[in-house]
Enzyme design. Structure first.
Site, PDB file in Angstrom:
ATOM      1  N   HIS A   9      38.263  46.837  26.381  1.00 28.32           N
ATOM      2  CA  HIS A   9      39.075  46.613  27.593  1.00 28.32           C
ATOM      3  C   HIS A   9      40.522  46.960  27.258  1.00 28.32           C
ATOM      4  O   HIS A   9      41.284  46.118  26.786  1.00 28.32           O
ATOM      5  CB  HIS A   9      38.932  45.155  28.045  1.00 28.32           C
ATOM      6  CG  HIS A   9      39.607  44.846  29.343  1.00 28.32           C
ATOM      7  ND1 HIS A   9      39.232  43.797  30.154  1.00 28.32           N
ATOM      8  CD2 HIS A   9      40.653  45.446  29.977  1.00 28.32           C
ATOM      9  CE1 HIS A   9      40.018  43.765  31.223  1.00 28.32           C
ATOM     10  NE2 HIS A   9      40.899  44.752  31.127  1.00 28.32           N
ATOM     11  N   HIS A 189      36.508  45.108  36.631  1.00 25.71           N
ATOM     12  CA  HIS A 189      37.289  43.885  36.509  1.00 25.71           C
ATOM     13  C   HIS A 189      36.813  42.930  37.610  1.00 25.71           C
ATOM     14  O   HIS A 189      36.687  43.341  38.771  1.00 25.71           O
ATOM     15  CB  HIS A 189      38.770  44.159  36.744  1.00 25.71           C
ATOM     16  CG  HIS A 189      39.473  44.846  35.609  1.00 25.71           C
ATOM     17  ND1 HIS A 189      38.979  45.952  34.979  1.00 25.71           N
ATOM     18  CD2 HIS A 189      40.672  44.566  35.023  1.00 25.71           C
ATOM     19  CE1 HIS A 189      39.841  46.322  34.035  1.00 25.71           C
ATOM     20  NE2 HIS A 189      40.878  45.500  34.039  1.00 25.71           N
ATOM     21  N   GLU A 192      39.232  37.681  37.331  1.00 27.06           N
ATOM     22  CA  GLU A 192      40.475  37.502  36.570  1.00 27.06           C
ATOM     23  C   GLU A 192      41.372  36.612  37.419  1.00 27.06           C
ATOM     24  O   GLU A 192      41.546  35.434  37.136  1.00 27.06           O
ATOM     25  CB  GLU A 192      41.139  38.855  36.295  1.00 27.06           C
ATOM     26  CG  GLU A 192      42.478  38.738  35.567  1.00 27.06           C
ATOM     27  CD  GLU A 192      43.254  40.062  35.529  1.00 27.06           C
ATOM     28  OE1 GLU A 192      42.893  41.010  36.256  1.00 27.06           O
ATOM     29  OE2 GLU A 192      44.250  40.133  34.768  1.00 27.06           O
ATOM     30  N   ASP A 270      43.847  44.717  26.648  1.00 30.27           N
ATOM     31  CA  ASP A 270      44.194  45.026  28.046  1.00 30.27           C
ATOM     32  C   ASP A 270      45.339  46.048  28.133  1.00 30.27           C
ATOM     33  O   ASP A 270      45.083  47.244  28.171  1.00 30.27           O
ATOM     34  CB  ASP A 270      44.518  43.724  28.800  1.00 30.27           C
ATOM     35  CG  ASP A 270      44.268  43.815  30.303  1.00 30.27           C
ATOM     36  OD1 ASP A 270      43.809  44.878  30.761  1.00 30.27           O
ATOM     37  OD2 ASP A 270      44.531  42.828  31.021  1.00 30.27           O
TER      38      ASP A 270
HETATM   39 ZN   LIG Z   1      42.403  45.263  32.541  1.00 31.02          ZN
END
Ligand SMILES: [Zn+2]
Length: 333
Positions: A9, A189, A192, A270
C-alpha cells in the site's frame, strides 16, 4: 539489516520528497510557492486532510516527463530497499496526471523504466497497480481503464483511492467488472474514513481480493469474522492513520486487537514522504507504541508476502517461498 517485507500500500506520488520536488521543479521550469526545501519540509507538517491534499496535488505539477516519473520511482525503490522491502506493489493515480495534460503513456512508461531495473539495481521485485480517484466520476474511471489498455503488460491490477466518504465502492461497479474481464487484479481503499459497510461493498460489489486500510471493519464483528474466515488481507497504514486523524494517537491504533482477532494484517507506508516514515519506520513505530514484539513483527512481514500478488505460476510461487524463508530465518537483535 531490517526485517524483509513486502510493501502493498504505497502511492508513488506520495513518495515525493522536498529535495526531489525542487530538483524536478528546476529541471522543468515549474515555479514552486516555497523558498527552499526547508520551507517545503515545513509545509509537510500539515494537520488536516485538506491541507495535505492541497499540498499533494499542488506538488504533482513538477512531474512532467517520463524521466521525472522514472526518477520518482527509482528514489522510492532505493529507500524501500534500505528499509528491507523485497517486493513492492506500487499504486499510481493516472487521473491526477492526465487531468494536468500529462499523457497516460508518459506516466506508465516512466514508472515502468524504473521498475524494469529494480530487481537488478535494488533487489526489489515490483508490480504496478493503477488507482481510480473515487471523487472523480465513474465515467472518468472507465475512460482511464480504456487509456490503460495499450499498457496492460505493465499493470497487474486496479485500486480505488482518494476521498472516501460519499463515494461508495458501488459507484465503480461497472469499471471493476470491466477490469476483471481484462484479467486485472482488484483492490480498493475502504473503511479508512468511510464505514465498515464500504468494506462489505468492496468485497461484494467490486470483488476485491485485498482491502486497503479496512481499519473500520472492527466496528462490525460479523465482517471481522468473514475477513478472518476468507483470509482477506488488510493493508493497514498506521502512521497515515495518525496524520490523517483516523486515530488520535498511534498508541490507540487497533492493530494489536486486529491481529489478535486473526485478521490477515499487513502494515505499509501509504504516502511516506508526507506521513512521517517509510515502511520499516512503521514497523519500529508499532513496536514502540503498541508493544508488538519480534514474533508479531515477523507475522506482519510473513502476511505481507502471503498477501502479495505472487501467485501467477511456479516462478512467482518460488519467489514468494524464498521471501517467506528469509522472514522465517530473520534474527532480531
Ligand atoms: Zn492509500
Amino acid at each position: 539489516m531490517p526485517l524483509p517485507k513486502a510493501e502493498l500500500h504505497l502511492h508513488i506520488e506520495g513518495t515525493l520528497e522536498p529535495e526531489l520536488a525542487f530538483a524536478l521543479a528546476e529541471r522543468n521550469g515549474v515555479p514552486l510557492p516555497y523558498a527552499d526545501t526547508e520551507e517545503l519540509r515545513k509545509a509537510y507538517l500539515f494537520d488536516d486532510l485538506q491541507s495535505f491534499l492541497d499540498l499533494y496535488y499542488g506538488l504533482m505539477a513538477v512531474l512532467r516527463t517520463e524521466a521525472d516519473f522514472e526518477d520518482l520511482a527509482d528514489a522510492y525503490l532505493a529507500r524501500a530497499a534500505a528499509q528491507g522491502v523485497r517486493h513492492a506493489e506500487i499504486f499510481f493515480d493516472p487521473q491526477a496526471h492526465t487531468a494536468r495534460g500529462i499523457p497516460f503513456a508518459t506516466v506508465v512508461e516512466g514508472l515502468g523504466r524504473a521498475l524494469d531495473r529494480s530487481e537488478e539495481r535494488h533487489g526489489v521485485s515490483t508490480r504496478l497497480i493503477m488507482c481510480f480517484l473515487r471523487d472523480q466520476s465513474a465515467e472518468s474511471a472507465m475512460a482511464t481503464l480504456e487509456a490503460a489498455k495499450p499498457h496492460l503488460d505493465r499493470i497487474i491490477g486496479v485500486g480505488l483511492d482518494s476521498a472516501e466518504v460519499g463515494h461508495p465502492p458501488s459507484k465503480f461497479a461497472a469499471v471493476y467488472e470491466a477490469a476483471g474481464v481484462l484479467g486485472l487484479r482488484k483492490v480498493a481503499h475502504a473503511g479508512e474514513e468511510g464505514p465498515a459497510a464500504y468494506v462489505r461493498e468492496a468485497l461484494d460489489v467490486l470483488g476485491v481480493e485485498r482491502i486497503d486500510h479496512g481499519l473500520r471493519c472492527v466496528e462490525d464483528p460479523e465482517l471481522v469474522e468473514r475477513l478472518v474466515r476468507d483470509r482477506v488481507p488488510l493493508t493497514l497504514c498506521p502512521l497515515s492513520n495518525v496524520r490523517l486523524r483516523a486515530v488520535d494517537i498511534l498508541e490507540q491504533h487497533p492493530l494489536p486487537r486486529m491481529m489478535a482477532a486473526g485478521l490477515l494484517c499487513t502494515i505499509n507506508s501509504d504516502d511516506p514522504a508526507y506521513f512521517g516514515g517509510y515502511v520499516d519506520d512503521t514497523f519500529h513505530a508499532v513496536h514502540e507504541a503498541l508493544g508488538i514484539g519480534p514474533e508479531g513483527l515477523r507475522e506482519l512481514a510473513r502476511n505481507s508476502f502471503e498477501a502479495a500478488f505472487l501467485d501467477g505460476g511456479p516462478e512467482e510461487e518460488a519467489l514468494r517461498a524464498r521471501y517467506l524463508a528469509e522472514v522465517a530465518a530473520y534474527e532480531f537483535d
